[in-house]
Design an enzyme around this catalytic site. Structure first.
Site, short mmCIF file in Angstrom:
data_model
loop_
_atom_site.label_atom_id
_atom_site.label_comp_id
_atom_site.label_asym_id
_atom_site.label_seq_id
_atom_site.Cartn_x
_atom_site.Cartn_y
_atom_site.Cartn_z
N THR A 163 0.77 -1.06 0.00
CA THR A 163 0.00 0.00 0.00
C THR A 163 0.90 1.24 0.00
O THR A 163 1.72 1.34 0.89
CB THR A 163 -0.91 -0.11 1.19
OG1 THR A 163 -1.24 -1.44 1.33
CG2 THR A 163 -1.98 0.84 1.30
N ASN A 188 -0.55 -5.70 -1.12
CA ASN A 188 -0.62 -6.24 0.25
C ASN A 188 0.73 -6.08 0.95
O ASN A 188 1.06 -4.99 1.35
CB ASN A 188 -1.15 -7.67 0.27
CG ASN A 188 -1.64 -8.06 1.67
OD1 ASN A 188 -1.85 -7.18 2.50
ND2 ASN A 188 -1.79 -9.33 1.95
N ASP A 216 -5.87 -11.45 2.65
CA ASP A 216 -6.82 -10.53 3.29
C ASP A 216 -8.19 -11.16 3.49
O ASP A 216 -9.04 -10.63 4.18
CB ASP A 216 -6.96 -9.23 2.50
CG ASP A 216 -5.91 -8.20 2.90
OD1 ASP A 216 -5.17 -8.44 3.88
OD2 ASP A 216 -5.81 -7.16 2.23
N1 GLY Z 1 -3.87 -5.45 1.96
C1 GLY Z 1 -4.22 -4.62 3.05
C2 GLY Z 1 -5.60 -4.07 2.94
O1 GLY Z 1 -6.15 -3.99 1.86
O2 GLY Z 1 -6.16 -3.74 3.94
#
Ligand code: GLY
Length: 563
Positions: free
Chosen positions: A375, A395, A417
């Site tokens: 992110t 991720n 996730d």
């Molecule tokens: N991969 C982390 C999120 O989308 O919260």
């Protein structure tokens, strides 16, 4: 030199409507502002604004540039969410370009023969990858709201990939830290390490020929190239070779979706944030609703009392997350109930303002009724009244660690996730259940919280952050730092943050809180743990026609630049 020029700009800013004597100063601009986690992406996007493009043009340009300069997070092999606010149209829309589970995915795909979650497979194998959404999502934003072509938006990224960029200490350290994960795959080793296996060091030139070729094909042939053309073929061949599930059919069928953002009010401000399949917006609003009932500004910024109330509100929201949140195309999410003032008042009643409520005594609440009827982050605003808040990810840092052979980009490991087994935490310690179980073509629950705050119909704050489960709490603290504590944009993003996610029952803090505060929290019963920094919230505030950019110092390459 590019970085040098921009950094000078960020330090000098413009003249001043920030009162003298403040410890930190946001960058100021009147005609546009870009804040991203990499100075080259900031520069690409700022150039677009300068030549008359709007915030959406700049956003798509920044996103593709980040995919080159920050392969660990900004990446065409992943997905994300974009919020676009147009003051002219008086609308805020969300584009959901989150990855999807492949058509052959199944609820128990990550369970071993004893029924236990196989974390290695869920996180570091080809099975860990969801169908990527970034290319389609960015193209959709441009098509609907942009003024430049995909080719124009991709040109800076292709140039940076083909000609290379100078390695920063952060870039070099990232690759050193993840050597084991990346060198496991020949395709990744070839890209991220020199021929003799040695490291790219600060000052080296880092060129990505395969990625440049992939981006070039997309820019020439459009998104069909990524989802049906040579790029799709390379991705599907990678899957076939290593037992992954993504098929050509999955690629062809992928499409991003327009969604209504979740909306709430906090002390008179309108908060718009990402709706399911992200949990982010719902819980940012839920927590703010709970905290609205307390005179937070009176209690003071990062005082023990304020932090205590924050943590108590966070715990209750994360408990609800575990039960209710998932992909709304598959389940009903009680977003309206969870974000209602009434439910917040009910939850507030259960909070002791002097003493901790242990997490084991908290369980998901009952925000019923269900409606019959969410992110790396960057923020951009333009002179036309548009604001873009975009968070996208693969991720983990470097996602699955697997580069698609011949295509030059990393695959996400977003399948982690999902809740691989009810009650068993994912990599962020988040618990989930049926609502977020794996199903074919379903989107995995996210915490990404791109957020736009409006005041009297005008864009006021454009914000959002990376950080896994910490995204929600990072975002809402910056909102509160501005609204409750009157901090300027730079101070608001830099201030030390805290985080509680119900389970584990631990109040995580960054460095910078006083020992007195920590003692005060411990006396109330909190299990306080100081750990590494959380989030990287690139934010913009607009007030009285002036735009203030705050780049998060937690990312050494982040940069705000205005014009
Ligand atoms: N991969 C982390 C999120 O989308 O919260």
């Amino acid at each position: 030199m590019v970085g040098g020029t921009m950094i000078l700009l960020s330090q000098a800013g413009y003249s001043t409507s920030i009162p003298a004597g403040q410890r930190m100063h946001p960058v100021q601009g009147k005609e546009g502002m870009v804040v991203t986690s990499h100075f080259l992406a900031t520069q690409s996007a700022r150039d677009v604004l300068k030549s008359g493009g709007n915030a959406i043009d700049a956003a798509v340009t920044a996103a593709f540039s980040l995919a080159v300069t920050q392969p660990r997070s900004g990446n065409i092999g992943g997905g994300g969410f974009m919020l676009i606010s147009s003051e002219q149209k008086d609308e805020v829309v969300a584009i959901d370009y989150r990855e999807k589970a492949p058509g052959r995915a199944s609820a128990d795909m990550f369970l071993d023969k004893d029924g236990n979650v196989d974390r290695e497979i869920a996180r570091f194998s080809h099975l860990a990858a969801g169908v990527p959404g970034t290319v389609a999502g960015l193209a959709m934003a441009l098509e609907q709201y942009g003024t430049i072509s995909l080719k124009e938006a991709m040109t800076p990224a292709i140039k940076i990939a083909a000609e290379g960029f100078i390695v920063t200490p952060r870039f070099s350290d990232g690759l050193k830290n993840k050597e084991k994960k990346l060198k496991k795959w020949n395709s990744s080793r070839k890209i991220f390490y020199k021929k003799d296996g040695s490291y790219y060091e600060p000052g080296d030139l880092f060129v990505q020929k395969d990625l440049a070729a992939t981006l070039n094909r997309i820019s020439q042939n459009g998104i069909k190239e990524f989802y049906e053309g040579k790029t799709a073929e390379l991705l599907v061949a990678e899957m076939a070779k290593y037992g992954g599930l993504i098929s050509m059919d999955d690629m062809k069928k992928y499409s991003p979706v327009f969604r209504a953002p979740v909306h709430g009010k906090y002390r008179g401000y309108d908060i718009y944030s990402m709706s399911p399949p992200s949990s982010g917006g719902v819980h940012v609003i839920q927590i703010l609703n709970i905290l609205e009932g307390y005179p937070i500004s009176e209690y003071g910024h990062n005082s023990a009392k304020t932090i205590h109330l924050l943590a108590e509100a966070m715990k209750r929201a994360y408990a609800d997350r575990s039960l209710y949140l998932g992909d709304e195309d598959f389940i009903k999410v009680p977003s309206k109930g969870l974000t209602s003032k009434k439910y917040a008042a009910f939850l507030r009643e259960g909070i002791n303002s002097e003493q901790v409520t242990s997490s084991i005594t908290i369980s998901p609440g009952k925000p019923l009724p269900y409606e019959s009827e969410e992110t790396t982050h960057f923020s951009i605003v333009d002179k036309f009244g548009n604001g873009v808040s975009n968070t996208y990810t693969i991720n983990f840092s470097y996602g699955s660690g697997i580069v698609v052979e011949g295509a030059g980009f990393l695959l996400n490991n977003e399948m982690d996730d999902f809740s691989a087994k009810p009650g068993i935490p994912n990599a962020y310690g988040l618990i989930g259940g049926k609502a977020n179980s794996i199903e074919p073509n379903k989107r995995m629950l996210s915490s990404m919280s791109p957020t736009i705050v409006k005041q009297d119909g005008k864009n006021f704050l454009v914000t959002g952050s990376p950080g896994g489960s910490r995204i929600i709490t990072t975002t809402l603290q910056v909102i509160m730092n501005v609204i409750d504590h009157g901090l300027n944009m730079q101070s608001a993003v830099a201030a030390p943050r805290i985080h509680h996610q119900w389970l584990p029952d631990q109040l995580r803090i960054e460095e910078g809180l006083s020992q007195d505060t920590v003692k005060g929290l411990q006396n109330m019963g909190h299990k306080v743990k100081q750990k590494s920094s959380m989030g990287a919230i690139q934010s913009i505030m607009i007030r009285d026609g002036m735009m203030y950019g705050g780049a998060d110092p937690r990312r050494s390459t982040a940069l705000a630049a205005g014009l």
